[in-house]
Scaffold this motif. Sequence first.
Motif, PDB file in Angstrom:
ATOM      1  N   ASN A 117      -8.471 -22.785  -1.298  1.00  0.00           N
ATOM      2  CA  ASN A 117      -9.138 -23.347  -2.226  1.00  0.00           C
ATOM      3  C   ASN A 117      -9.164 -22.507  -3.482  1.00  0.00           C
ATOM      4  OD1 ASN A 117      -9.324 -25.743  -0.638  1.00  0.00           O
ATOM      5  ND2 ASN A 117     -11.301 -24.599   0.423  1.00  0.00           N
ATOM      6  N   HIS A 140      -4.603 -26.219 -12.077  1.00  0.00           N
ATOM      7  CA  HIS A 140      -5.069 -26.543 -10.690  1.00  0.00           C
ATOM      8  C   HIS A 140      -6.513 -26.547 -10.604  1.00  0.00           C
ATOM      9  CE1 HIS A 140      -0.901 -25.806  -9.206  1.00  0.00           C
ATOM     10  NE2 HIS A 140      -0.549 -24.728 -10.201  1.00  0.00           N
ATOM     11  N   LYS A 198      -8.473 -27.882  -9.106  1.00  0.00           N
ATOM     12  CA  LYS A 198      -9.358 -27.874  -7.862  1.00  0.00           C
ATOM     13  C   LYS A 198      -9.607 -26.776  -6.999  1.00  0.00           C
ATOM     14  CE  LYS A 198      -9.099 -32.640  -6.760  1.00  0.00           C
ATOM     15  NZ  LYS A 198      -8.579 -33.931  -6.073  1.00  0.00           N
ATOM     16  N   ASP A 215     -14.428 -21.913 -12.418  1.00  0.00           N
ATOM     17  CA  ASP A 215     -14.581 -23.073 -11.920  1.00  0.00           C
ATOM     18  C   ASP A 215     -14.363 -24.226 -12.714  1.00  0.00           C
ATOM     19  OD1 ASP A 215     -15.515 -25.539 -10.763  1.00  0.00           O
ATOM     20  OD2 ASP A 215     -17.589 -24.898 -10.312  1.00  0.00           O
ATOM     21  N   HIS A 229     -13.871 -27.554 -12.005  1.00  0.00           N
ATOM     22  CA  HIS A 229     -14.232 -28.924 -11.552  1.00  0.00           C
ATOM     23  C   HIS A 229     -15.101 -29.772 -12.544  1.00  0.00           C
ATOM     24  CE1 HIS A 229     -12.948 -26.983  -7.677  1.00  0.00           C
ATOM     25  NE2 HIS A 229     -13.189 -28.139  -7.205  1.00  0.00           N
ATOM     26  N   ASN A 272     -16.897 -23.499  -1.097  1.00  0.00           N
ATOM     27  CA  ASN A 272     -16.934 -24.886  -0.845  1.00  0.00           C
ATOM     28  C   ASN A 272     -17.975 -25.669  -1.562  1.00  0.00           C
ATOM     29  OD1 ASN A 272     -14.972 -24.544   0.989  1.00  0.00           O
ATOM     30  ND2 ASN A 272     -16.263 -25.115   2.650  1.00  0.00           N
ATOM     31  N   ARG A 284     -19.771 -24.137  -4.601  1.00  0.00           N
ATOM     32  CA  ARG A 284     -19.433 -23.742  -6.000  1.00  0.00           C
ATOM     33  C   ARG A 284     -20.776 -23.328  -6.271  1.00  0.00           C
ATOM     34  NH1 ARG A 284     -17.143 -28.816  -6.554  1.00  0.00           N
ATOM     35  NH2 ARG A 284     -18.156 -29.044  -8.388  1.00  0.00           N
TER      36      ARG A 284
END
Lengths: 313, 313
Positions: free
Chosen positions: A185, A208, A210, A242, A244, A279, A281
Amino acid sequence: MKNVKPLGKLIAIGGNEDKGTYPNPRTKKKFYLNFFELGILKRVVLESGQEDPRIEVITTASMIPDEVARIYISSFTMLNCNNVNVLDIRTREDALRPEYVERIRQADIVMMSGGNQSRLVDIFGGTEFLAALKHRYQTKPNFVIAGTSAGAMGMSKTMIKGGSVPDALMKGAVKMGTGLGLLDNVVIDSHFVKRGRFGRLIEAVALHPKLIGIGLGEDTGMLITEGNQLETIGSNMVIIMDGHHLEHSNAAAAQKGEAISIENMLLHVLVKGNLYDVNQRTFYPNLKLREQVAESTLLTAGQGANEPTPAAS
Amino acid sequence: MKNVKPLGKLIAIGGNEDKGTYPNPRTKKKFYLNFFELGILKRVVLESGQEDPRIEVITTASMIPDEVARIYISSFTMLNCNNVNVLDIRTREDALRPEYVERIRQADIVMMSGGNQSRLVDIFGGTEFLAALKHRYQTKPNFVIAGTSAGAMGMSKTMIKGGSVPDALMKGAVKMGTGLGLLDNVVIDSHFVKRGRFGRLIEAVALHPKLIGIGLGEDTGMLITEGNQLETIGSNMVIIMDGHHLEHSNAAAAQKGEAISIENMLLHVLVKGNLYDVNQRTFYPNLKLREQVAESTLLTAGQGANEPTPAAS
């Protein structure tokens, strides 16, 4: 196997100030790592839980493998490790030798040198050697795979192959490829601070989103347990990107050479002792705070405690 | 006066690829700006709303003021501007000359060259010249103050004086000081992408989390209207750092030379046409979207429409 937490540990090291593991001709101690990196190697040995661990050094990424091998053997010897050997793998044929596979199955620590991360993938990709390495990482408690510079960048499934700093954030400047796949990840960059590689990692994460971007500063490492719990070790810093929360971005639509726009990249700067949970974050200033959060999660969430929760903010 | 929206405009330019405004000895056109920066100057002229604006060039920041002056005069001449003069201010005594103050009061565009931003403050700080410049910027519609490199960095109230890239994010590496004070709520860095200055701006914002960090890439500028509405112009990119969501940080407590940790820095990358509202801390991909948001805010918020709203996420 991917969803099972690995019992082994990874230690990704950003490289030292003297351009990777290349000896510095200006210093007399040219066959030793510098003081800071030696401190990180001490931690590598400690994490194995063995008094005199079996250490295998992989110099495959390097173009000067003999020199690099000498540096690591000298350095581990300074740390009172006497069971250090080199897996002298320079070609794909070398990687197929059964005795090397067997040695991986017996090792306590595997140390991957710097150099060119693409060589790691070209030589180890799809081999029994790599399968044995992954299997031992998954199943052997306290088995340590450490990697410096290219050896760190090659750990992840999606890998930065290259890309120059001046062109960073121009679409296509960063070259992505497949890594060794020890980590799912994340995407890792090294020599991050002194070589100013922020733009390169921002672009990689924008492409990317994710994946969590990990930028390893010089003389700094990241201990990774359970495949997703990060702890910063060493004197410099680790940058976490990050993606996301990304809103607008033209990263996918932009033409080659076009400047990339990005809204809402979240960035953390971690120093020694700071933790990051990939996981969930979540950044934790120290181990005590992470344990407190884990306890309160267990108390309040009951059976759902193992599920990922949203990032802290 | 701070809370009144200025009627003038600022154009902060990141500097060109050839190290500021220094001529490139390898090219024949050494007394012209490069193609991209010329495009930005075209916009500078356009924003003044004048056919043949009165342009005053300030070369005070530069150590090669004569050469820099020639570059700007040649470049503006190529853009059919024939009313270009140089305010040849090299000392504080020069800055006090009443005819220079008067020329500022008559100018349509003031162009500040690159060089050393601290010279701008040392020479103009507290002068009637600077007061006249600020007054014209506040009160004259379409008055343009453009600045390249040091001329851009010096615009804000809190200014980066210096700091080396390799030491960035080590407490004390970035040197902060007072700028000309044309802008209150930002801190500006230039030559951002190619010189890898991310760490320097992250540190500046971590130390001053109420300021929005603006990192100007090469060949790129930021048009600033109403003192807080940013529009990216040019071929490269602008990085925005928003420290308003910072959680844990040791930036204040760290000792000099100690690595700085930061949780939750928000980062945006803006390219040509992207907008950013400093007051509302909001990114807009284009003007149309900003207008739509402004309209819906007016419709739904009624009298509260002028109050800042939280950032988009």
